[in-house]
Design a protein around this motif. Sequence first.
Motif, PDB file in Angstrom:
ATOM      1  N   UNK A   1      -5.512  55.033  19.644  1.00 40.24           N
ATOM      2  CA  UNK A   1      -6.746  55.217  19.998  1.00 40.24           C
ATOM      3  C   UNK A   1      -6.847  56.027  21.576  1.00 40.24           C
ATOM      4  N   UNK A   2      -7.489  57.466  21.074  1.00 45.97           N
ATOM      5  CA  UNK A   2      -7.233  58.165  22.492  1.00 45.97           C
ATOM      6  C   UNK A   2      -9.309  58.671  22.569  1.00 45.97           C
ATOM      7  N   UNK A   3     -10.302  58.147  24.004  1.00 48.40           N
ATOM      8  CA  UNK A   3     -11.475  58.832  23.626  1.00 48.40           C
ATOM      9  C   UNK A   3     -11.488  59.763  25.037  1.00 48.40           C
ATOM     10  N   UNK A   4     -11.692  61.101  24.851  1.00 51.66           N
ATOM     11  CA  UNK A   4     -12.055  61.743  25.951  1.00 51.66           C
ATOM     12  C   UNK A   4     -13.654  61.411  26.435  1.00 51.66           C
ATOM     13  N   UNK A   5     -13.997  61.330  26.726  1.00 50.00           N
ATOM     14  CA  UNK A   5     -15.956  61.001  27.979  1.00 50.00           C
ATOM     15  C   UNK A   5     -16.052  62.488  28.749  1.00 50.00           C
ATOM     16  N   UNK A   6     -17.055  63.231  28.574  1.00 46.50           N
ATOM     17  CA  UNK A   6     -17.377  63.953  29.804  1.00 46.50           C
ATOM     18  C   UNK A   6     -16.980  63.258  30.953  1.00 46.50           C
ATOM     19  N   UNK A   7     -17.393  64.240  31.848  1.00 50.21           N
ATOM     20  CA  UNK A   7     -17.458  63.764  33.636  1.00 50.21           C
ATOM     21  C   UNK A   7     -18.603  62.831  33.687  1.00 50.21           C
ATOM     22  N   UNK A   8     -18.431  62.043  34.568  1.00 48.96           N
ATOM     23  CA  UNK A   8     -19.390  61.575  35.277  1.00 48.96           C
ATOM     24  C   UNK A   8     -19.893  59.909  34.559  1.00 48.96           C
ATOM     25  N   UNK A   9     -18.856  59.765  33.143  1.00 53.74           N
ATOM     26  CA  UNK A   9     -19.475  58.750  32.220  1.00 53.74           C
ATOM     27  C   UNK A   9     -18.662  57.499  33.107  1.00 53.74           C
ATOM     28  N   UNK A  10     -19.527  56.610  33.014  1.00 57.23           N
ATOM     29  CA  UNK A  10     -19.397  55.023  33.673  1.00 57.23           C
ATOM     30  C   UNK A  10     -18.526  55.071  32.962  1.00 57.23           C
ATOM     31  N   UNK A  11     -17.300  53.952  31.732  1.00 56.83           N
ATOM     32  CA  UNK A  11     -16.927  53.686  31.579  1.00 56.83           C
ATOM     33  C   UNK A  11     -16.643  51.824  31.522  1.00 56.83           C
ATOM     34  N   UNK A  12     -17.131  51.522  32.670  1.00 55.45           N
ATOM     35  CA  UNK A  12     -17.228  50.103  32.918  1.00 55.45           C
ATOM     36  C   UNK A  12     -17.765  49.162  32.247  1.00 55.45           C
ATOM     37  N   UNK A  13     -18.715  49.976  31.194  1.00 56.25           N
ATOM     38  CA  UNK A  13     -19.974  48.477  30.190  1.00 56.25           C
ATOM     39  C   UNK A  13     -20.092  49.554  29.063  1.00 56.25           C
TER      40      UNK A  13
ATOM     41  N   UNK B   1     -17.153  46.560  26.892  1.00 59.41           N
ATOM     42  CA  UNK B   1     -16.193  46.526  27.259  1.00 59.41           C
ATOM     43  C   UNK B   1     -16.067  46.870  28.347  1.00 59.41           C
ATOM     44  N   UNK B   2     -14.989  47.352  28.972  1.00 57.57           N
ATOM     45  CA  UNK B   2     -14.791  47.673  30.350  1.00 57.57           C
ATOM     46  C   UNK B   2     -13.603  48.156  29.861  1.00 57.57           C
ATOM     47  N   UNK B   3     -13.471  49.710  30.071  1.00 61.16           N
ATOM     48  CA  UNK B   3     -12.493  50.573  29.631  1.00 61.16           C
ATOM     49  C   UNK B   3     -11.909  51.568  30.216  1.00 61.16           C
ATOM     50  N   UNK B   4     -12.046  50.457  31.588  1.00 61.60           N
ATOM     51  CA  UNK B   4     -11.121  51.107  33.197  1.00 61.60           C
ATOM     52  C   UNK B   4      -9.979  51.418  32.329  1.00 61.60           C
ATOM     53  N   UNK B   5      -9.020  49.784  32.365  1.00 60.85           N
ATOM     54  CA  UNK B   5      -7.601  50.152  31.787  1.00 60.85           C
ATOM     55  C   UNK B   5      -7.920  50.117  30.123  1.00 60.85           C
ATOM     56  N   UNK B   6      -6.987  49.905  28.782  1.00 62.64           N
ATOM     57  CA  UNK B   6      -6.452  50.374  28.122  1.00 62.64           C
ATOM     58  C   UNK B   6      -7.141  48.829  26.948  1.00 62.64           C
ATOM     59  N   UNK B   7      -7.771  49.532  26.040  1.00 66.88           N
ATOM     60  CA  UNK B   7      -8.239  47.859  25.852  1.00 66.88           C
ATOM     61  C   UNK B   7      -8.076  46.984  23.919  1.00 66.88           C
ATOM     62  N   UNK B   8      -7.093  46.565  23.339  1.00 65.36           N
ATOM     63  CA  UNK B   8      -7.208  45.753  22.729  1.00 65.36           C
ATOM     64  C   UNK B   8      -7.855  45.497  21.706  1.00 65.36           C
ATOM     65  N   UNK B   9      -7.490  46.060  20.180  1.00 63.42           N
ATOM     66  CA  UNK B   9      -8.205  45.717  19.605  1.00 63.42           C
ATOM     67  C   UNK B   9      -7.168  44.951  18.202  1.00 63.42           C
TER      68      UNK B   9
END
Length: 426
Positions: free
Chosen positions: A124-136, A156-164
């Motif tokens: 699953x890939x999710x592309x977020x807008x510039x400036x989005x904080x992905x840590x929480x 979750x922190x999505x700085x690195x890939x997360x498994x579900x």
Amino acid sequence: SFTMPAKAVTVTATYKPIPPATYALTVVKGSGSGPYAEGATVNITADPPAGGQEFDTWISDGGVIFASDTSAATSFTMPAKAVTVTATYKPTTPPAPPVAPSETNDIISFTLAGVTGIIDGTNITVGLPAGTNVTNLDPVITHSGVSIDPASGAPRDFTNPVTYTVTAESGAVKTYTVTVTVAVPPVSSAHDITLFTLAGSAGTIDHKAGTITVTVPAGTDITKLAPAITHNGVSIDPASGAPRDFTNPVTYTVTAEDGGTKAYTVTVTVAGSSLLNGWHYLKAERVWKYYVNSVAKTGWLYDARNWYFLDYTDGHMLVGWQYDKNYKSWFYLAGNGKMKTGWFYDNSDKAWYFFIGDGTMKLGWEYDKQYKAWFYFAGDGAMAVNNWIKYKGGRYYLGGNGKMLTGKRSIGGRAYTFKANGVWVR
């Protein structure tokens, strides 16, 4: 009769109830047979069924009404006649086979910060807008199966890939890997002088030619003037406010964020001379022209924060649709000559067009931040509406308002599904 004795005797007649009439009941394949009076309540019971069978119903040859003809033990009211009742049987209904637990364990949708991810197999890939904080970030997840870990809505922190991991009813598991990317803000290439003022007089800017002409009041000393300059980009040299001698043309260089540079040559004239400068309306020709030192400008002109297109031959101001061979594009000039940018609706052909920042007519795909949607402009520049577009192997559909469709939609009474990037899922 009797023999009379030698004395007076009294004889008395006595009576007894007459027993009611009885009628024979025959119970076939059950118990309860015997004689019964009319109106008696008769209880009957069916014999146990043979192997592979079960009791079905009672039947009678005498119009008997059973309390329950589908119960093995039941009753009825005896009629004034002999009757036969029979217990019937049917094959035993086999038990329903057990239902196997479901094996499905899929993630159906995965949304982060309002953006729906693209599911490709177990990736699953999710592309977020510039400036989005992905840590929480707390995702909204739709899935089959009985559970998912981590749970939907758990930050979750999505700085690195997360498994579900999704678990099915059967206990089977499937693991998905979610990768989040954040758009890199574009580096601007803009490097324009947008306003140049000397001694209270605003200059006329020709961006394409890279020239600025300023006419200052009569008597102005132009040997030491400090210009007020507005520009985009990161810097300008010489700086705004730095005094310069404008007896001869002076060059100013603007540097963009991406490092690109653009030079402007500033020419200053003092009012009171016989030279013709600025806009002039020629009544005989019924046209507007722009002069610099009595010479009519041709081509593109930037004046008072607006672009104008002056005929390449004689310099008269153009209006309406104009094609510039030098830029290989169509432009639209309003009735006052100002170049159109952004959205434009042409009443003559009932179509929408879009002009980007430099005024060129947009072709192909365009994302509008205001409407948060993609639009498509065909070869003639008109916005596509209610139409399919084939692009790089995929098919897209543009709705009645021109917006590219995503998700589940109905078109012409038929259901369609489109990915988040607009591609039709066949």
